[in-house]
Design a protein around this motif. Structure first.
Motif, PDB file in Angstrom:
ATOM      1  N   GLY A  17       0.860  -1.229  -0.087  1.00 37.20           N
ATOM      2  CA  GLY A  17       0.159   0.042   0.235  1.00 37.20           C
ATOM      3  C   GLY A  17       0.828   1.197  -0.034  1.00 37.20           C
ATOM      4  O   GLY A  17       2.010   1.224   0.436  1.00 37.20           O
ATOM      5  N   PRO A  18       0.198   2.240  -0.409  1.00 37.69           N
ATOM      6  CA  PRO A  18       1.027   3.702  -0.677  1.00 37.69           C
ATOM      7  C   PRO A  18       1.597   4.032   0.859  1.00 37.69           C
ATOM      8  O   PRO A  18       2.820   4.496   0.911  1.00 37.69           O
ATOM      9  N   ILE A  19       0.864   3.874   2.108  1.00 37.33           N
ATOM     10  CA  ILE A  19       1.530   4.250   3.382  1.00 37.33           C
ATOM     11  C   ILE A  19       2.496   3.473   3.689  1.00 37.33           C
ATOM     12  O   ILE A  19       3.228   3.664   4.152  1.00 37.33           O
ATOM     13  N   GLY A  20       2.202   2.162   3.449  1.00 40.67           N
ATOM     14  CA  GLY A  20       3.191   0.954   3.846  1.00 40.67           C
ATOM     15  C   GLY A  20       4.456   1.477   2.977  1.00 40.67           C
ATOM     16  O   GLY A  20       5.438   1.081   3.649  1.00 40.67           O
ATOM     17  N   LYS A  21       4.266   1.565   1.819  1.00 42.51           N
ATOM     18  CA  LYS A  21       5.533   1.843   1.045  1.00 42.51           C
ATOM     19  C   LYS A  21       6.448   3.052   1.566  1.00 42.51           C
ATOM     20  O   LYS A  21       7.508   3.219   1.577  1.00 42.51           O
ATOM     21  N   ALA A  22       5.711   4.105   1.877  1.00 41.81           N
ATOM     22  CA  ALA A  22       6.314   5.287   2.268  1.00 41.81           C
ATOM     23  C   ALA A  22       6.869   5.156   3.967  1.00 41.81           C
ATOM     24  O   ALA A  22       7.478   6.203   4.311  1.00 41.81           O
ATOM     25  N   ALA A  23       6.317   4.344   4.545  1.00 43.66           N
ATOM     26  CA  ALA A  23       6.791   4.095   5.873  1.00 43.66           C
ATOM     27  C   ALA A  23       8.303   3.879   6.225  1.00 43.66           C
ATOM     28  O   ALA A  23       8.736   4.126   7.236  1.00 43.66           O
ATOM     29  N   GLY A  24       8.866   3.378   5.094  1.00 47.87           N
ATOM     30  CA  GLY A  24      10.407   2.840   5.204  1.00 47.87           C
ATOM     31  C   GLY A  24      10.780   1.814   4.679  1.00 47.87           C
ATOM     32  O   GLY A  24       9.774   0.629   4.504  1.00 47.87           O
ATOM     33  N   GLY A  25      11.940   1.635   4.360  1.00 50.36           N
ATOM     34  CA  GLY A  25      12.512   0.280   4.038  1.00 50.36           C
ATOM     35  C   GLY A  25      12.414   0.044   2.499  1.00 50.36           C
ATOM     36  O   GLY A  25      11.642   0.808   1.758  1.00 50.36           O
ATOM     37  N   LEU A  26      13.273  -0.649   2.066  1.00 50.44           N
ATOM     38  CA  LEU A  26      13.343  -1.165   0.570  1.00 50.44           C
ATOM     39  C   LEU A  26      12.253  -1.593  -0.005  1.00 50.44           C
ATOM     40  O   LEU A  26      11.653  -1.278  -1.052  1.00 50.44           O
ATOM     41  N   PHE A  27      11.246  -2.351   0.970  1.00 55.09           N
ATOM     42  CA  PHE A  27      10.220  -3.095   0.778  1.00 55.09           C
ATOM     43  C   PHE A  27       8.945  -2.784   1.319  1.00 55.09           C
ATOM     44  O   PHE A  27       7.906  -3.165   1.241  1.00 55.09           O
ATOM     45  N   GLY A  28       9.226  -1.615   2.052  1.00 56.73           N
ATOM     46  CA  GLY A  28       8.242  -1.017   2.797  1.00 56.73           C
ATOM     47  C   GLY A  28       7.894  -1.408   3.861  1.00 56.73           C
ATOM     48  O   GLY A  28       8.642  -2.542   4.432  1.00 56.73           O
ATOM     49  N   ALA A  29       6.986  -0.726   4.989  1.00 58.64           N
ATOM     50  CA  ALA A  29       6.704  -1.365   6.440  1.00 58.64           C
ATOM     51  C   ALA A  29       5.470  -1.605   6.595  1.00 58.64           C
ATOM     52  O   ALA A  29       4.502  -0.988   5.985  1.00 58.64           O
ATOM     53  N   ASP A  30       5.108  -2.779   7.038  1.00 54.69           N
ATOM     54  CA  ASP A  30       3.720  -3.336   7.172  1.00 54.69           C
ATOM     55  C   ASP A  30       2.992  -2.450   8.481  1.00 54.69           C
ATOM     56  O   ASP A  30       3.235  -2.786   9.626  1.00 54.69           O
ATOM     57  N   LEU A  31       2.214  -1.595   8.024  1.00 57.52           N
ATOM     58  CA  LEU A  31       1.286  -1.079   9.117  1.00 57.52           C
ATOM     59  C   LEU A  31      -0.146  -1.262   8.976  1.00 57.52           C
ATOM     60  O   LEU A  31      -1.177  -0.297   9.316  1.00 57.52           O
TER      61      LEU A  31
END
Length: 519
Positions: A479-493
């Motif tokens: 998801g867009p927020i998960g992707k923006a939350a950090g990390g190469l592959f995103g963070a699961d929020l």
């Protein structure tokens, strides 16, 4: 004299009417429920014999106060201890290093923090069982209506069957690893499935009897694993070179935390099912506390064990995991004990039965909670159907355990988060003694016209889904927020946003629904 007799007769009539109106006719006795199935032709007498021999006839029907059986609230602690002190819990801790490259200290911190939050969610739902005498999925009707309750029932069926699939696969892997080449993996899966279904077929009393004692042996086995693992050499600093840093590390923590949260809240949709026979005046504080301890302590203890076993750097142990996943690693850990180690592997495999029983039993109840046409079908039939489904799925997916576990547990945490939030807001805001609705009218549990319309609950649930979608990070979607939350592959929020979106939307929508409809 005649006036006196007339007064007595009026008094008798008044007493009889008062006595009849006090009866909870919407919650029939077990014997009345069993008699319903007498119309099933030649199957009727067979079912009557089954019920007479101890098979539970009652399904999702409310259990009235007069039929509450026990004040043994301590069973809550032992029940959940057995369900969680099981082999199935070890691979969750393994995922910390296998997929998220977390060092042991970071894995422990995530397990403790996210585990405590998830255990709180599950323990709250458990307190509603004695208060209402209802199964969990029926309780959802008081916040999301009849239709909304059916939607949650579908989600819970998928959840519990998913849990069962991962459980029987792991049990089959473990049995097959005892003497490689002797027992096929398919046979191992089927053995675990059959052992799991028997107590669920019989019902509530046998389920509780089994779970009351199953934890004892397995807890000792877990201590053996800690000792043997320590003898092989835990090295908590060995993984430091592989761990991510900065935003990537925070992303790993959040994503693994979502999995941990899911393992704890996975019990929330079934938590009230196993104490609804406790008296209504049972202390909610005691139910909450004992459920929390029964879920939190053994689960964290065993998940941390899984993370610790991954710190062993001996090449034989590393190769055992690479070639045989968690089952192969455990086999290697127990190898110093030779024949005794193989016997312990059998015990570990059979511990999955205690873990699988609650899901199988509750999946059948959720099938009944789909609606009245499903309720009239005997509970044990749905148990057998659940058994067939997860056995076939386990055989089909037996080679992909880790992938199934990782993806399933992440998704699981999303819906259980907003489900608990909605039920909690209904309970503490709208059903409180001095609240807008003043409590639960428990006679209405199966009366769609007297239950809430469910618009608020369904819309809030959809908002929760939207929160999960924009915050989730999966292999197949980020998801867009998960992707923006950090990390190469995103963070699961996903679960955090699912709970937040549902919490913000439900209260005002429910207030409006009550104002417009009155229920």
């Amino acid at each position: 004299m005649s006036n006196s007799n007339e007064d007595k007769e009026k008094g008798i009539v008044h007493y009889v009417v008062a006595d009849l109106t006090s009866l909870d006719l919407s919650s029939p006795d077990d014997s009345i429920i069993a008699s319903r199935f007498s119309r099933y032709g030649t199957l009727g007498p067979i079912m009557q014999k089954l019920f007479a021999s101890g098979v539970e006839a009652r399904g999702v029907e409310r259990i009235p106060e007069r039929e509450r059986e026990s004040k043994k609230v301590w069973n809550n602690l032992l029940f959940w201890w057995s369900a969680n002190c099981a082999l199935t819990t070890i691979p969750v801790g393994v995922l910390a290093q296998e997929f998220y490259t977390l060092t042991f200290p970071h894995a422990v911190a995530v397990i403790l923090c996210f585990g405590a939050l998830g255990a709180i969610f599950t323990s709250f739902i458990a307190t509603l069982g004695p208060k209402t005498g209802l199964r969990t999925m029926v309780i959802t009707r008081y916040s999301s209506g009849y239709v909304g309750g059916s939607i949650y029932s579908v989600l819970n069926i998928l959840t519990q069957l998913g849990f069962s699939v991962t459980a029987v696969i792991l049990g089959g892997q473990t049995l097959a690893s005892i003497n490689p080449g002797t027992l096929p993996l398919v046979a191992g899966v089927i053995i675990i499935s059959i052992c799991s279904v028997v107590p669920c077929f019989v019902g509530y009393n046998l389920v509780h009897f089994y779970e009351r004692y199953a934890w004892v042996v397995i807890f000792i086995v877990m201590l053996f694993l800690w000792g043997l693992g320590g003898h092989a050499g835990f090295d908590i600093s060995a993984q430091k070179a592989n761990e991510d840093t900065g935003r990537n590390l925070s992303a790993d923590v959040l994503s693994f935390g979502g999995i941990i949260f899911g393992t704890f809240t996975g019990w929330a949709p079934v938590a009230a099912d196993f104490n609804c026979r406790l008296p209504a005046d049972t202390s909610s504080v005691r139910v909450f506390t004992l459920t929390f301890l029964g879920v939190f302590i053994p689960t964290t203890f065993v998940e941390i064990l899984g993370a610790a076993l991954m710190t062993i750097t001996d090449p034989a142990y590393v190769d055992a995991f690479a070639n045989g996943s968690t089952g192969g690693l455990l086999s290697q850990v127990l190898s110093p004990w030779k024949g005794g180690g193989k016997f312990i592997l059998v015990l570990l495999a059979m511990s999955i039965v205690a873990n699988n029983i609650p899901g199988t039993y509750s999946a059948a109840l959720s099938m009944q909670a789909l609606g009245r046409p499903f309720t009239v079908v005997p509970r044990f039939f749905w148990v057998l159907l659940a058994f067939v489904v997860y056995t076939i799925a386990g055989v089909a997916g037996r080679e992909h355990f880790s992938e199934i576990l990782s993806n399933f547990l992440s998704i699981l945490s999303y819906w259980t988060a907003f489900f608990v939030v909605i039920v909690a807001e209904e309970h503490f805001i709208f059903r409180r003694p001095n609240g807008p609705l003043g409590g639960y009218n428990l006679d209405d549990w199966d009366k769609p016209r007297r239950l809430p319309l469910g618009v608020a609950g369904i819309v809030a649930g959809c908002c929760g889904v939207a929160g999960a979608v924009v915050g989730m990070t999966e292999v197949w979607y980020t998801g867009p927020i998960g992707k923006a939350a950090g990390g190469l592959f995103g963070a699961d929020l996903g679960f955090e946003l699912a709970a937040g979106f549902a919490a913000v939307s439900y209260a005002p929508l429910r207030w409006l629904e009550i104002r417009l409809v009155g229920r």
